[in-house]
Design an enzyme around this catalytic site. Structure first.
Site, PDB file in Angstrom:
ATOM      1  N   HIS A  83       0.811  -1.214   0.000  1.00  0.00           N
ATOM      2  CA  HIS A  83       0.000   0.000   0.000  1.00  0.00           C
ATOM      3  C   HIS A  83       0.846   1.266   0.000  1.00  0.00           C
ATOM      4  CE1 HIS A  83      -4.047  -1.890   1.444  1.00  0.00           C
ATOM      5  NE2 HIS A  83      -3.486  -2.554   0.458  1.00  0.00           N
ATOM      6  N   ASP A 110     -13.765  -9.393  -4.913  1.00  0.00           N
ATOM      7  CA  ASP A 110     -13.084 -10.345  -4.034  1.00  0.00           C
ATOM      8  C   ASP A 110     -14.057 -11.357  -3.451  1.00  0.00           C
ATOM      9  OD1 ASP A 110     -10.490  -9.443  -4.309  1.00  0.00           O
ATOM     10  OD2 ASP A 110     -10.606  -8.027  -2.650  1.00  0.00           O
TER      11      ASP A 110
END
Length: 379
Positions: free
Chosen positions: A201, A228
Site C-alpha cells: 500500500h 473479491d
C-alpha cells in the site's frame, strides 16, 4: 464521526475501504485476498484441533482418530485444515506466478516481493512440520528423510540433526517441538503478511499494463471488495467439494497407518505442494549439492528484483518473455509430476533436465531477455 478517529477504524478505512486501486486490475489480483482467507481458516481450525490433539508418540495417532470419530464435527475440522493447506498453496502458487507474469518484483515493489517469498518459505516450514503431527507412516519417515538432509552440512550437520530431533531419532521430543513450532509459525506469518500489505500500500498495487496509474484509480470499496467476495464464493465451492467429496485425494494413504519405525514405506514422498522442490533435490546425486539446489530454487525467487534486466513489468508488452514464462510454468508442473515418481529411469533423467532448465531460466534467460527485447524494439 467520533468513532472514525479511533486508530483501528481509521486504519481499516484507509487500507480496506478508500484505498486507491488501479481501475483495470482483474480477477488475477484476487488471490492475495484469498490467501488471507486461507490463513484465517488454517489458524481457526488449527486452534480448535489443538484442543483435542496430544503431542506424544504413543497418543498422537489415537488423538487424531479421536478427533475424527468422537469430537463433534471433528472430522470436518480436520478435513478443512488438511485440505486448507493444499488450497492455501494453490492460491499462493497462482499469486506468485501472477507476480512473475506482470512483473510485480520490479522496483519500487522489490521489498514487497521479497517479504512475499519469505512468507512462502515460512509456509513451507509450517506445512512440513504440520504433516508430521498426525504421526502416520508418511509423517514419521517424511520427517526422518527431510531432517536428515541437514546432515549434509560439513562437520556440524550431524550435531544439528541431533539438536532438531532432540535425540538420536525422530521421537517424542521431535513431535513436541514440531507441535509448538506449528502453533507459533502461523502468527509469525500474520506479522509478515501485515508488513507485506503495508509495503504494497505504500507504493500502490501493480496493474495488468504494468504502468504507474496515479490518476486512473478508484476506491477499493465497493468496486473491488465485491469482486473479491465473488471470487471467494467460487473458491469456497471448490474447497468444500474436496472437503465433502474427496477429502483424502490430496493426501497419502500411508498416513492412515500408525507410525512404525521398524517398517519403511516403499516410496517416501512429501505432500504434493513440495514435489517440484523434492524433484530438484533428487535430481542431484550429491547429497549436499541436492540440498543447496533445493534451497536455491526458493531463494532465487527472492533475488528476482536484482536478476531481471528490464523495466517493462507486464508480459503483455514482452512477447519473447511470454513464451519463456509459459515454458517455466510447464517446467514446474512437470517437476511436480517427477517428484511423485519412483527414483528410476527415465524419471531421473527427465528431472535432471527440468532442474537444469529451471535454473537456466532464472540465472541466464531472465538477465538477458530484457536486453534482447530492448534491442529488437530499438531496431
Amino acid at each position: 464521526m467520533r468513532f472514525i478517529k479511533l486508530p483501528i477504524i481509521s486504519l481499516l478505512n484507509e487500507h480496506a475501504l478508500i484505498y486507491p486501486t488501479p481501475s483495470n486490475i482483474h480477477y488475477a489480483w484476487n488471490f492475495g485476498f484469498l490467501a488471507i482467507i486461507c490463513l484465517v481458516i488454517q489458524i481457526i481450525t488449527g486452534i480448535f484441533l489443538a484442543m483435542h490433539y496430544t503431542p506424544h508418540i504413543d497418543l498422537a495417532f489415537i488423538s487424531v482418530e479421536h478427533i475424527m470419530r468422537d469430537v463433534n464435527f471433528g472430522w470436518l475440522l480436520r478435513y478443512i485444515h488438511a485440505n486448507g493447506a493444499s488450497m492455501f498453496f494453490i492460491v499462493i502458487y497462482i499469486h506468485i506466478f501472477r507476480g512473475l507474469y506482470f512483473g510485480s518484483y520490479i522496483k519500487p515493489k522489490q521489498w514487497t516481493w521479497v517479504i512475499g517469498i519469505i512468507i512462502f518459505l515460512l509456509m513451507i516450514i509450517t506445512a512440513f512440520i504440520g504433516y508430521v503431527l498426525p504421526w502416520g507412516q508418511m509423517s514419521l519417515w517424511g520427517a526422518t528423510v527431510i531432517t536428515n538432509l541437514v546432515s549434509a552440512i560439513p562437520k556440524i550437520g550431524n550435531y544439528i540433526v541431533t539438536w532438531l530431533w532432540g535425540g538420536f531419532s525422530v521421537d517424542n521430543a521431535t513431535l513436541n517441538r514440531f507441535f509448538s513450532l506449528h502453533y507459533l509459525l502461523p502468527f509469525i506469518i500474520i506479522g509478515a503478511s501485515v508488513i507485506h500489505i503495508i509495503l504494497l500500500h505504500q507504493d500502490g498495487s501493480n496493474n495488468p499494463l504494468g504502468i504507474e496509474s496515479t490518476n486512473d484509480k478508484i476506491f477499493f470499496y465497493p468496486y473491488f471488495i465485491w469482486k473479491d467476495f465473488l471470487s471467494l464464493c467460487f473458491f469456497l465451492i471448490l474447497f468444500f467439494v474436496f472437503v465433502y467429496f474427496y477429502p483424502n485425494l490430496l493426501g497419502h494413504s500411508d498416513n492412515y497407518i500408525e507410525a512404525n519405525p521398524m517398517v519403511t514405506p516403499t516410496h517416501i514422498v512429501p505432500e504434493w505442494y513440495f514435489l517440484p522442490f523434492y524433484a530438484i533435490l533428487r535430481s542431484i546425486p550429491h547429497k549436499l549439492g541436492g540440498v543447496i539446489a533445493m534451497l536455491l530454487s526458493i531463494v532465487i525467487l527472492g533475488l528476482l528484483p536484482w536478476i531481471h534486466s528490464t523495466e517493462i513489468k507486464s508480459s503483455r508488452f514482452r512477447p519473447i518473455y511470454r513464451v519463456f514464462y509459459w515454458s517455466l510454468l510447464s517446467c514446474c508442473l512437470l517437476l511436480g509430476w517427477i517428484g511423485g515418481m519412483p527414483v528410476e529411469d527415465p524419471y531421473i533423467l527427465i528431472g535432471q533436465f527440468l532442474s537444469i532448465y529451471y535454473f537456466f531460466y532464472f540465472l541466464v534467460l531472465l538477465p538477458i531477455l530484457g536486453k534482447i527485447e530492448f534491442q529488437l524494439l530499438k531496431n
